[in-house]
Design a protein around this motif. Structure first.
Motif, PDB file in Angstrom:
ATOM      1  N   MET A 202       0.850  -1.195   0.000  1.00  0.00           N
ATOM      2  CA  MET A 202       0.000   0.000   0.000  1.00  0.00           C
ATOM      3  C   MET A 202       0.879   1.236   0.000  1.00  0.00           C
ATOM      4  O   MET A 202       1.589   1.474  -0.951  1.00  0.00           O
ATOM      5  N   GLY A 203       0.839   2.024   1.049  1.00  0.00           N
ATOM      6  CA  GLY A 203       1.670   3.216   1.057  1.00  0.00           C
ATOM      7  C   GLY A 203       1.270   4.181  -0.043  1.00  0.00           C
ATOM      8  O   GLY A 203       0.140   4.165  -0.532  1.00  0.00           O
ATOM      9  N   ARG A 204       2.212   5.039  -0.467  1.00  0.00           N
ATOM     10  CA  ARG A 204       1.828   6.074  -1.434  1.00  0.00           C
ATOM     11  C   ARG A 204       1.698   5.558  -2.864  1.00  0.00           C
ATOM     12  O   ARG A 204       1.100   6.216  -3.697  1.00  0.00           O
ATOM     13  N   THR A 205       2.306   4.406  -3.160  1.00  0.00           N
ATOM     14  CA  THR A 205       2.118   3.822  -4.487  1.00  0.00           C
ATOM     15  C   THR A 205       1.612   2.396  -4.323  1.00  0.00           C
ATOM     16  O   THR A 205       2.402   1.460  -4.246  1.00  0.00           O
ATOM     17  N   PRO A 206       0.304   2.232  -4.240  1.00  0.00           N
ATOM     18  CA  PRO A 206      -0.241   0.896  -3.986  1.00  0.00           C
ATOM     19  C   PRO A 206      -0.089  -0.010  -5.198  1.00  0.00           C
ATOM     20  O   PRO A 206      -0.180   0.436  -6.342  1.00  0.00           O
ATOM     21  N   HIS A 207       0.182  -1.276  -4.934  1.00  0.00           N
ATOM     22  CA  HIS A 207       0.291  -2.289  -5.977  1.00  0.00           C
ATOM     23  C   HIS A 207      -0.390  -3.554  -5.490  1.00  0.00           C
ATOM     24  O   HIS A 207      -0.338  -3.857  -4.301  1.00  0.00           O
ATOM     25  N   LEU A 208      -0.909  -4.320  -6.422  1.00  0.00           N
ATOM     26  CA  LEU A 208      -1.371  -5.662  -6.096  1.00  0.00           C
ATOM     27  C   LEU A 208      -0.264  -6.641  -6.459  1.00  0.00           C
ATOM     28  O   LEU A 208       0.406  -6.486  -7.479  1.00  0.00           O
ATOM     29  N   GLY A 209      -0.092  -7.653  -5.610  1.00  0.00           N
ATOM     30  CA  GLY A 209       0.961  -8.631  -5.846  1.00  0.00           C
ATOM     31  C   GLY A 209       0.737  -9.430  -7.124  1.00  0.00           C
ATOM     32  O   GLY A 209      -0.387  -9.630  -7.567  1.00  0.00           O
ATOM     33  N   HIS A 210       1.853  -9.887  -7.729  1.00  0.00           N
ATOM     34  CA  HIS A 210       1.800 -10.694  -8.960  1.00  0.00           C
ATOM     35  C   HIS A 210       2.116 -12.144  -8.623  1.00  0.00           C
ATOM     36  O   HIS A 210       3.027 -12.419  -7.845  1.00  0.00           O
ATOM     37  N   LEU A 211       1.426 -13.041  -9.265  1.00  0.00           N
ATOM     38  CA  LEU A 211       1.708 -14.467  -9.094  1.00  0.00           C
ATOM     39  C   LEU A 211       3.020 -14.787  -9.806  1.00  0.00           C
ATOM     40  O   LEU A 211       3.138 -14.608 -11.013  1.00  0.00           O
ATOM     41  N   ILE A 212       4.020 -15.232  -9.032  1.00  0.00           N
ATOM     42  CA  ILE A 212       5.285 -15.572  -9.690  1.00  0.00           C
ATOM     43  C   ILE A 212       5.619 -17.059  -9.600  1.00  0.00           C
ATOM     44  O   ILE A 212       6.559 -17.519 -10.245  1.00  0.00           O
ATOM     45  N   LYS A 213       4.888 -17.785  -8.780  1.00  0.00           N
ATOM     46  CA  LYS A 213       5.176 -19.222  -8.732  1.00  0.00           C
ATOM     47  C   LYS A 213       3.945 -19.961  -8.228  1.00  0.00           C
ATOM     48  O   LYS A 213       3.267 -19.497  -7.328  1.00  0.00           O
ATOM     49  N   SER A 214       3.695 -21.122  -8.828  1.00  0.00           N
ATOM     50  CA  SER A 214       2.592 -21.967  -8.378  1.00  0.00           C
ATOM     51  C   SER A 214       3.141 -23.316  -7.965  1.00  0.00           C
ATOM     52  O   SER A 214       4.172 -23.761  -8.485  1.00  0.00           O
ATOM     53  N   GLY A 215       2.455 -23.954  -7.030  1.00  0.00           N
ATOM     54  CA  GLY A 215       2.799 -25.320  -6.666  1.00  0.00           C
ATOM     55  C   GLY A 215       4.141 -25.461  -5.966  1.00  0.00           C
ATOM     56  O   GLY A 215       4.794 -26.499  -6.071  1.00  0.00           O
ATOM     57  N   LEU A 216       4.558 -24.422  -5.251  1.00  0.00           N
ATOM     58  CA  LEU A 216       5.811 -24.529  -4.498  1.00  0.00           C
ATOM     59  C   LEU A 216       5.583 -25.469  -3.311  1.00  0.00           C
ATOM     60  O   LEU A 216       4.731 -25.209  -2.465  1.00  0.00           O
ATOM     61  N   PRO A 217       6.349 -26.564  -3.208  1.00  0.00           N
ATOM     62  CA  PRO A 217       6.121 -27.492  -2.089  1.00  0.00           C
ATOM     63  C   PRO A 217       6.446 -26.832  -0.750  1.00  0.00           C
ATOM     64  O   PRO A 217       7.385 -26.029  -0.667  1.00  0.00           O
ATOM     65  N   GLY A 218       5.681 -27.185   0.274  1.00  0.00           N
ATOM     66  CA  GLY A 218       5.880 -26.601   1.600  1.00  0.00           C
ATOM     67  C   GLY A 218       7.286 -26.820   2.129  1.00  0.00           C
ATOM     68  O   GLY A 218       7.832 -25.969   2.834  1.00  0.00           O
ATOM     69  N   ASP A 219       7.896 -27.933   1.764  1.00  0.00           N
ATOM     70  CA  ASP A 219       9.235 -28.198   2.293  1.00  0.00           C
ATOM     71  C   ASP A 219      10.332 -27.488   1.508  1.00  0.00           C
ATOM     72  O   ASP A 219      11.516 -27.672   1.759  1.00  0.00           O
ATOM     73  N   LYS A 220       9.916 -26.654   0.538  1.00  0.00           N
ATOM     74  CA  LYS A 220      10.890 -25.827  -0.194  1.00  0.00           C
ATOM     75  C   LYS A 220      10.603 -24.340   0.026  1.00  0.00           C
ATOM     76  O   LYS A 220      11.240 -23.466  -0.583  1.00  0.00           O
ATOM     77  N   LEU A 221       9.629 -24.066   0.865  1.00  0.00           N
ATOM     78  CA  LEU A 221       9.190 -22.683   1.045  1.00  0.00           C
ATOM     79  C   LEU A 221      10.319 -21.778   1.526  1.00  0.00           C
ATOM     80  O   LEU A 221      10.545 -20.694   0.987  1.00  0.00           O
ATOM     81  N   LEU A 222      11.061 -22.222   2.547  1.00  0.00           N
ATOM     82  CA  LEU A 222      12.054 -21.329   3.146  1.00  0.00           C
ATOM     83  C   LEU A 222      13.176 -20.987   2.172  1.00  0.00           C
ATOM     84  O   LEU A 222      13.597 -19.834   2.079  1.00  0.00           O
ATOM     85  N   SER A 223      13.660 -21.972   1.428  1.00  0.00           N
ATOM     86  CA  SER A 223      14.758 -21.650   0.512  1.00  0.00           C
ATOM     87  C   SER A 223      14.269 -20.749  -0.619  1.00  0.00           C
ATOM     88  O   SER A 223      14.991 -19.855  -1.072  1.00  0.00           O
ATOM     89  N   TYR A 224      13.023 -20.946  -1.041  1.00  0.00           N
ATOM     90  CA  TYR A 224      12.502 -20.059  -2.082  1.00  0.00           C
ATOM     91  C   TYR A 224      12.364 -18.628  -1.544  1.00  0.00           C
ATOM     92  O   TYR A 224      12.739 -17.662  -2.218  1.00  0.00           O
ATOM     93  N   LEU A 225      11.865 -18.500  -0.315  1.00  0.00           N
ATOM     94  CA  LEU A 225      11.767 -17.167   0.286  1.00  0.00           C
ATOM     95  C   LEU A 225      13.148 -16.545   0.438  1.00  0.00           C
ATOM     96  O   LEU A 225      13.336 -15.347   0.221  1.00  0.00           O
ATOM     97  N   GLU A 226      14.112 -17.374   0.808  1.00  0.00           N
ATOM     98  CA  GLU A 226      15.468 -16.846   0.973  1.00  0.00           C
ATOM     99  C   GLU A 226      15.980 -16.272  -0.354  1.00  0.00           C
ATOM    100  O   GLU A 226      16.579 -15.198  -0.393  1.00  0.00           O
ATOM    101  N   ALA A 227      15.719 -16.976  -1.436  1.00  0.00           N
ATOM    102  CA  ALA A 227      16.129 -16.476  -2.754  1.00  0.00           C
ATOM    103  C   ALA A 227      15.379 -15.189  -3.091  1.00  0.00           C
ATOM    104  O   ALA A 227      15.969 -14.216  -3.584  1.00  0.00           O
TER     105      ALA A 227
END
Ligand code: HEM
Ligand code: SF4
Lengths: 547, 169
Positions: A202-227
């Protein structure tokens, strides 16, 4: 809910000892305010207009009755007997003395709570669906993953000095109650893993998030977030704080290019060192079982009799309960929006009463919602009337959840040094104007969200009606936005009509609502749907007094 | 991060708390290469290291893509990562990429606005020396090392994340 083990305890205790030492040095004058500021901000302690404010993390909004009683104790002992539940599912105390903060943090640590990473340019408290684990439309429970993220992000050495703060929201239901598209990263849990949205805000320039990945397995979530965080940490703008959020990077690169860079970075990571193993995910999941449901014989006829005898109760059941995964239970929202009081505030007595209610009728569990209400996620239908009476005795029975008076408002000029205009008094005026229960119910679902300046802490961009405080030659003015929504059909509202004075806003809303009631096809067409069908221009005229 | 003691002149200290004399010299891009222990700018390093013999230092600015150094790392003994202000956290990513992706095992030094309150994070990201602005550099290192005994996540310091302690293999 999650319980600390020795490691979690040690982590919080170490931080508290460090901060205690820093506070002592500040009180002795060994540290100046300039030197102390970055240290206190790492521990959620802000200096507001009049006093210190302490922001306490409620991890993903989940709270035990014991923790709620600790908030009551803090309000009573160290503050002016109240606390403020926030849009980030946290709680803030507005009148704190610096010398008391080490003791407050110790009191919190005793109930497995802290104020770590509630400010600063780091990964903040992950927020989620307030009905997680209870809602009928849930696909999978987001709380274990929110806890996984909490641990991974706590004192993350690479991401403590990001370009700007970073907020992650996660939902596991088909209806998005966590506003994931207006967060830096939004996670949608599906039966095939995570859909990852990035660059909302939000803030002064609001944006809606974009879908950048689907089907990311839960056990890979942290490394993907780290990247994802590493790409942001390296390439997010640092020359201008208004352009430093990830939304600006993602829109400059384009979501596809950003996604490509994340994949590339992800491939370089030693994922096995980053991703917690299945055993750990299973351990965390084991803390979020379904409660040991009481088999209470429930008799529809007696509920109907109570409703017929008590119109207030009938209305409360209609507006403040949500379908539960079990037919004999519901989720109950305790509205913190009584007529004429600041949205999200609760007194110590009310906090104790909510804790009692949770112990007697809710398996000891509470939630905070980003709408600034408190939730009892699991209540047996057989207990509803008794619960209602307990809440009613404590001024907690407002039956307006999801209605025009269930507003979000930021602290605004009453507390905040960045504010252009007051938010809370305006919310109070509006709630008084629409105090009539029958009218409120007739209007139906409608979300008003108020921010005292362009920073948008009050989510005005995604209110069905957004109200934004602006400063016009030293006077407080308000702009009205129409058409925003924070749900699975997220949209940003658009400023409609000219700015209004505080006095003019309630009247303008009355005209707007009157027009809506005339234009809607029938009572099933919500305000936001009518605006969608006819366009906001159809409503612009109503905002201004006819000449 | 605190500006504690930031008026102190920087002293070179290792992650073990040894205070050392800095023998390295940062060269301007038009300085001759003749000196011992020369530190090159990043631009110069990626342009010239290929044709050079010996071992050099390289100064990496926050915006530099350190992966461009990969082909030359065998000629690099020291990498200085610049922190022009404590709020600029890009150097933490630079350090982890050097250690964990590129396998750099030489001296990794934080220079610039380096204060005692950053040391804990810097050490976790793989820095092993610091040009530290502090009256008591050795004490600052000791303090940073004593802060936390565990970490929730793995980084470049070999500390096992808490989940690995919870589930020993
Ligand atoms: C009282 C002092 C406060 C100050 C000085 C303050 C400051 C700010 C600023 C500068 C931003 C814009 C950030 C950006 O766009 O990069 C912001 C956004 C935000 N703040 Fe606050 N805030 C305050 C209180 C609150 C409170 C009480 C809440 C509720 C917990 C809150 C929640 C948010 C949210 C939800 C956003 C917008 C979402 C986003 O883009 O991150 N703020 N705040
Ligand atoms: S929106 Fe503006 S006025 Fe309101 S709390 Fe945020 S910074 Fe303050």
């Amino acid at each position: 809910m999650y319980q600390y083990d020795q490691f979690d305890h040690a982590m919080v205790a170490a931080r508290n000892a460090e901060f205690k030492d820093q506070v002592e040095r500040r009180l002795k004058g060994e540290l100046s305010e300039d030197q102390f500021k970055p240290l206190r901000l790492m521990n959620g302690l802000y200096l507001q207009l009049h006093a210190y404010m302490l922001r306490i993390a409620v991890p993903y909004g989940v709270l035990s009755s014991r923790q709620m009683r600790t908030f009551a104790h803090i309000a009573r002992t160290y503050d002016r007997d109240f606390g403020h539940f926030t849009t980030r599912q946290n709680i803030q105390f507005n009148w704190i003395k610096l010398a008391d903060t080490p003791q407050i943090l110790e009191d919190l640590a005793a109930v497995e709570m802290h104020a770590i990473q509630t400010s600063g340019n780091c990964i903040r408290n992950t927020t989620t669906d307030q009905f997680a684990g209870a809602a009928k439309d849930e696909i999978d429970d987001p709380r274990p993953f929110a806890e996984l993220i909490r641990q991974w992000s706590t004192f993350h050495p690479e991401f403590t000095f990001l370009p700007r703060k970073f907020k992650i929201a996660i939902t596991g239901a088909t209806r998005d109650r966590a506003a994931i598209r207006v967060h830096d990263i939004g996670l949608q849990l599906t039966d095939k893993g995570f859909d990852v949205y990035v660059g909302g805000g939000m803030g002064r320039t609001p944006h809606l998030g974009h879908l950048i990945k689907s089907g990311l397995p839960g056990d890979k979530l942290l490394s993907y977030l780290e990247a994802a965080l590493r790409v942001y940490n390296r390439y997010g703008r640092r020359d201008n704080i208004y352009k430093a959020r990830i939304k600006i990077l993602v829109s400059a690169l384009g979501p596809q290019e950003y996604a490509r860079q994340v994949e590339e970075e992800w491939a370089t990571l030693d994922q096995a060192q980053i991703d917690a193993p299945h055993a750990e995910i299973a351990r965390i999941k084991s803390f979020f079982p379904q409660p040991a449901y009481a088999e209470k014989p429930f008799d529809v006829a007696s509920l109907e009799r109570a409703k017929a005898a008590d119109a207030g109760f009938a209305r409360w059941v209609r507006n403040n309960t949500l379908a539960h995964r079990r037919d004999d239970h519901v989720s109950v929202t305790i509205s913190l929006k009584p007529t004429g009081l600041p949205p999200g505030d609760a007194s110590s007595a009310q906090m104790d009463a909510m804790a009692d209610a949770a112990d007697r009728f809710g398996y000891g569990e509470l939630r905070v919602s980003h709408e600034q209400n408190v939730i009892l996620p699991h209540v047996a239908k057989a207990d509803l009337y008794e619960l209602y009476r307990l809440l009613d005795q404590n001024g907690l029975s407002s039956a307006n959840v999801g209605k025009i008076t269930d507003m979000i408002a930021c602290p605004g000029l009453d507390y905040c040094s960045l504010a252009n205009a007051r938010s809370i008094p305006l919310a109070q005026d509006i709630s008084q104007r629409f105090a009539d229960a029958e009218l409120t119910d007739k209007i139906g679902d409608l979300q008003i969200k108020i921010s005292g300046c362009i920073n948008a802490c009050g989510h005005h961009h995604v209110g069905h009606i957004g109200i934004l405080g602006v400063d016009k030659q030293g006077e407080e003015f308000y702009q009205i936005l129409l058409g925003g929504r924070a749900d699975e059909q997220a949209a940003l509202g658009v400023i409609t009509g000219k700015g209004l004075s505080a006095e003019a806003v309630p009247g303008a809303l009355e005209r707007l609502i009157k027009l809506y009631l005339e234009l809607r096809t029938d009572e099933t067409e919500r305000f936001i749907d009518t605006v969608g069908r006819l366009g906001r221009e159809a409503f612009a005229g109503a905002l201004h007094e006819p000449a | 991060m605190s500006l504690l003691n930031s008026s102190h002149a920087p002293q070179l200290v290792s992650d073990q708390g040894e205070v050392n004399v800095n023998g390295w010299t940062l060269l301007a891009d038009d300085d001759a290469l003749g000196v011992d222990q020369a530190v090159l700018s990043f631009g110069r390093a990626i342009n010239e290291l290929d044709g050079l013999n010996g071992r050099y230092g390289v100064r990496v600015a926050p915006g530099d893509d350190v992966r461009k150094l990969a082909p030359f790392l065998s000629k690099v003994a020291l990498i200085e990562v610049a922190f022009p202000g404590y709020r600029d956290g890009r150097g933490y990513s630079t350090a982890r990429i050097l250690r964990q992706d590129l396998g750099f095992d030489g001296e990794l030094r934080a220079v610039g606005d380096v204060l005692r309150d950053q040391l804990f994070w810097m050490m976790r990201c793989g820095f092993n020396s610091f040009l530290l602005k502090d009256a008591d550099p050795a004490g600052a290192i000791r303090h940073a090392r004593s802060l936390y005994t565990h970490a929730y996540q793995s980084a470049a310091d070999g500390l096992k994340p808490v989940w690995a302690l919870r589930h020993p293999a």
